[in-house]
Design an enzyme around this catalytic site. Structure first.
Site, mmCIF file in Angstrom:
data_model
loop_
_atom_site.group_PDB
_atom_site.id
_atom_site.type_symbol
_atom_site.label_atom_id
_atom_site.label_comp_id
_atom_site.label_asym_id
_atom_site.label_seq_id
_atom_site.Cartn_x
_atom_site.Cartn_y
_atom_site.Cartn_z
ATOM 1 N N LYS A 46 0.656 -1.280 0.409
ATOM 2 C CA LYS A 46 0.223 -0.215 0.119
ATOM 3 C C LYS A 46 1.151 1.173 0.102
ATOM 4 O O LYS A 46 0.008 2.579 0.034
ATOM 5 C CB LYS A 46 -1.092 0.050 1.511
ATOM 6 C CG LYS A 46 -2.045 -0.577 1.430
ATOM 7 C CD LYS A 46 -1.862 -1.386 2.728
ATOM 8 C CE LYS A 46 -3.203 -2.220 3.092
ATOM 9 N NZ LYS A 46 -2.939 -2.441 4.682
ATOM 10 N N GLY A 47 2.005 0.775 0.270
ATOM 11 C CA GLY A 47 2.734 1.802 0.453
ATOM 12 C C GLY A 47 2.834 3.090 -0.529
ATOM 13 O O GLY A 47 2.751 4.435 -0.722
ATOM 14 N N GLU A 103 7.493 2.503 -6.403
ATOM 15 C CA GLU A 103 7.385 1.737 -5.510
ATOM 16 C C GLU A 103 7.824 2.917 -4.441
ATOM 17 O O GLU A 103 8.701 3.951 -4.237
ATOM 18 C CB GLU A 103 8.984 0.540 -5.318
ATOM 19 C CG GLU A 103 8.720 -0.023 -4.280
ATOM 20 C CD GLU A 103 7.527 -0.938 -3.654
ATOM 21 O OE1 GLU A 103 6.642 -0.023 -2.793
ATOM 22 O OE2 GLU A 103 7.671 -2.167 -3.299
ATOM 23 N N ASP A 104 7.280 3.084 -3.438
ATOM 24 C CA ASP A 104 7.304 4.073 -2.102
ATOM 25 C C ASP A 104 9.359 4.032 -1.411
ATOM 26 O O ASP A 104 10.163 5.243 -0.899
ATOM 27 C CB ASP A 104 6.467 4.056 0.135
ATOM 28 C CG ASP A 104 6.882 2.299 -0.139
ATOM 29 O OD1 ASP A 104 7.233 1.446 -0.696
ATOM 30 O OD2 ASP A 104 5.771 2.326 1.535
ATOM 31 N N ASP A 107 14.119 -1.191 0.091
ATOM 32 C CA ASP A 107 14.955 -1.575 1.094
ATOM 33 C C ASP A 107 15.913 -2.865 1.406
ATOM 34 O O ASP A 107 17.178 -2.726 1.147
ATOM 35 C CB ASP A 107 13.930 -2.188 3.160
ATOM 36 C CG ASP A 107 14.407 -1.977 4.124
ATOM 37 O OD1 ASP A 107 15.758 -2.419 4.220
ATOM 38 O OD2 ASP A 107 13.617 -1.312 4.715
ATOM 39 N N LYS A 135 17.120 2.694 0.754
ATOM 40 C CA LYS A 135 17.687 2.690 1.827
ATOM 41 C C LYS A 135 18.754 1.847 1.211
ATOM 42 O O LYS A 135 18.561 0.574 1.445
ATOM 43 C CB LYS A 135 16.735 2.336 2.926
ATOM 44 C CG LYS A 135 17.274 2.381 4.289
ATOM 45 C CD LYS A 135 16.490 1.518 4.946
ATOM 46 C CE LYS A 135 15.450 2.755 5.764
ATOM 47 N NZ LYS A 135 14.997 2.043 6.959
ATOM 48 N N PHE A 156 14.706 3.867 10.713
ATOM 49 C CA PHE A 156 12.959 3.473 10.344
ATOM 50 C C PHE A 156 11.934 5.829 10.240
ATOM 51 O O PHE A 156 11.994 6.292 10.916
ATOM 52 C CB PHE A 156 12.546 3.135 11.869
ATOM 53 C CG PHE A 156 11.134 2.226 11.260
ATOM 54 C CD1 PHE A 156 10.923 1.332 10.471
ATOM 55 C CD2 PHE A 156 9.620 3.330 11.056
ATOM 56 C CE1 PHE A 156 10.010 0.832 10.182
ATOM 57 C CE2 PHE A 156 8.772 2.431 10.667
ATOM 58 C CZ PHE A 156 8.763 1.238 9.704
ATOM 59 N N VAL A 157 11.526 5.142 8.959
ATOM 60 C CA VAL A 157 10.699 5.977 7.919
ATOM 61 C C VAL A 157 9.446 5.761 8.289
ATOM 62 O O VAL A 157 9.179 4.668 7.881
ATOM 63 C CB VAL A 157 11.175 6.947 6.792
ATOM 64 C CG1 VAL A 157 12.400 7.071 6.838
ATOM 65 C CG2 VAL A 157 11.568 5.749 6.040
ATOM 66 N N ASP A 163 3.885 3.402 6.171
ATOM 67 C CA ASP A 163 3.212 3.431 7.573
ATOM 68 C C ASP A 163 4.024 2.472 9.366
ATOM 69 O O ASP A 163 4.810 2.484 8.427
ATOM 70 C CB ASP A 163 1.759 2.029 7.634
ATOM 71 C CG ASP A 163 2.805 1.051 7.555
ATOM 72 O OD1 ASP A 163 4.211 0.659 6.509
ATOM 73 O OD2 ASP A 163 2.353 -0.094 8.619
HETATM 74 C C1 PRP Z 1 7.534 -1.799 1.672
HETATM 75 C C2 PRP Z 1 7.680 -1.360 0.972
HETATM 76 C C3 PRP Z 1 8.404 -2.505 0.409
HETATM 77 C C4 PRP Z 1 8.915 -3.299 1.148
HETATM 78 C C5 PRP Z 1 10.092 -3.091 1.181
HETATM 79 O O1 PRP Z 1 6.177 -2.870 2.223
HETATM 80 O O2 PRP Z 1 6.896 -1.057 0.554
HETATM 81 O O3 PRP Z 1 7.309 -2.401 -0.770
HETATM 82 O O4 PRP Z 1 8.279 -2.547 2.053
HETATM 83 O O5 PRP Z 1 11.570 -3.808 1.512
HETATM 84 P P1 PRP Z 1 12.624 -4.876 1.364
HETATM 85 O O6 PRP Z 1 13.382 -4.442 0.264
HETATM 86 O O7 PRP Z 1 12.885 -5.535 2.271
HETATM 87 O O8 PRP Z 1 11.737 -5.423 0.411
HETATM 88 P P2 PRP Z 1 5.393 -3.080 3.558
HETATM 89 O O9 PRP Z 1 5.949 -5.127 2.918
HETATM 90 O O10 PRP Z 1 5.327 -2.821 4.895
HETATM 91 O O11 PRP Z 1 3.828 -3.210 3.065
HETATM 92 P P3 PRP Z 1 3.377 -1.757 2.667
HETATM 93 O O12 PRP Z 1 3.877 -1.481 1.320
HETATM 94 O O13 PRP Z 1 1.514 -2.095 2.482
HETATM 95 O O14 PRP Z 1 3.186 -1.023 3.922
#
Ligand code: PRP
Length: 186
Positions: A46-47, A103-104, A107, A135, A156-157, A163
């Site tokens: 959802k990010g 993508e937001d 990581d 990141k 942590f942002v 969220d």
């Molecule tokens: C977050 C973000 C990416 C992923 C990045 O999603 O939106 O999709 O984590 O992490 P990574 O590079 O370590 O795989 P999350 O699973 O928190 O879901 P959300 O977008 O619904 O908050």
């Protein structure tokens, strides 16, 4: 009730004005790069929802939008194991389309690695990645990023789509959590 943002916020990392300015630049760059083509934007829920809504306003080539919901396996699996689950797939086929994933944050890179493999197998005409935040320090899988809004440190942002325990996605800025805040339910 979740705490008020000011109770958990250490400092604002990227405020709404620099966010808007950088997103406008990304939109102009994407517009220039895809001149004469049509584009399909794929948001990862959802990010990415706020970023997508703002970015597409600055993209002036004809484009469609679709979304996927993707999650790491298991509760509290933020420290991604690499197992990624598709909660909701795209509604449209992408074969022969110029696809740009929106993508937001990238990581560890596991989520994007999985999404790229999945979508590449569907034979798009091209497949690129646009992330608001990178990141890079945390990367475990190398990912080629075509458009990056901001490279950020390993903090942590939250806010602007990101969220804590599903809250605070509505904040118009990206903030850093105060040290010592329990993020176990993130
Ligand atoms: C977050 C973000 C990416 C992923 C990045 O999603 O939106 O999709 O984590 O992490 P990574 O590079 O370590 O795989 P999350 O699973 O928190 O879901 P959300 O977008 O619904 O908050």
């Amino acid at each position: 009730m979740p705490p008020q943002p000011h109770e958990i916020l250490d400092y604002i990392l990227i405020d709404s004005n620099p966010l808007r300015a950088r997103i406008a630049e990304l939109g102009r760059q994407i517009t220039a790069d895809y001149q004469g083509q049509t584009l399909m934007l794929v948001g990862i829920l959802k990010g990415s929802m706020l970023f997508m809504a703002d970015l597409m306003r600055y993209i002036e080539v004809p484009h469609t939008v679709d979304f996927m919901d993707v999650s790491a396996y298991g509760a509290g699996a933020r420290q991604s194991s690499g197992d990624v689950r598709i909660l909701m797939d795209l509604h449209s086929p992408i074969e022969g389309q110029h696809v740009l994933i929106v993508e937001d944050i990238i990581d560890s890179g596991h989520t994007m690695d999985h999404v790229l493999r999945l979508l590449q197998a569907r034979r798009p005409a091209s497949l690129k990645v646009c992330t608001l935040l990178d990141k890079a320090e945390r990367r475990e899988v190398p990912i080629k990023l075509d458009y990056v809004g901001f490279e950020i440190p390993n903090v942590f942002v939250f806010g602007y789509g990101l969220d804590i325990d599903e809250y605070y996605r509505n904040l118009p800025y990206i903030a850093v959590v105060k040290p010592g805040i329990d993020l176990s339910h993130e």
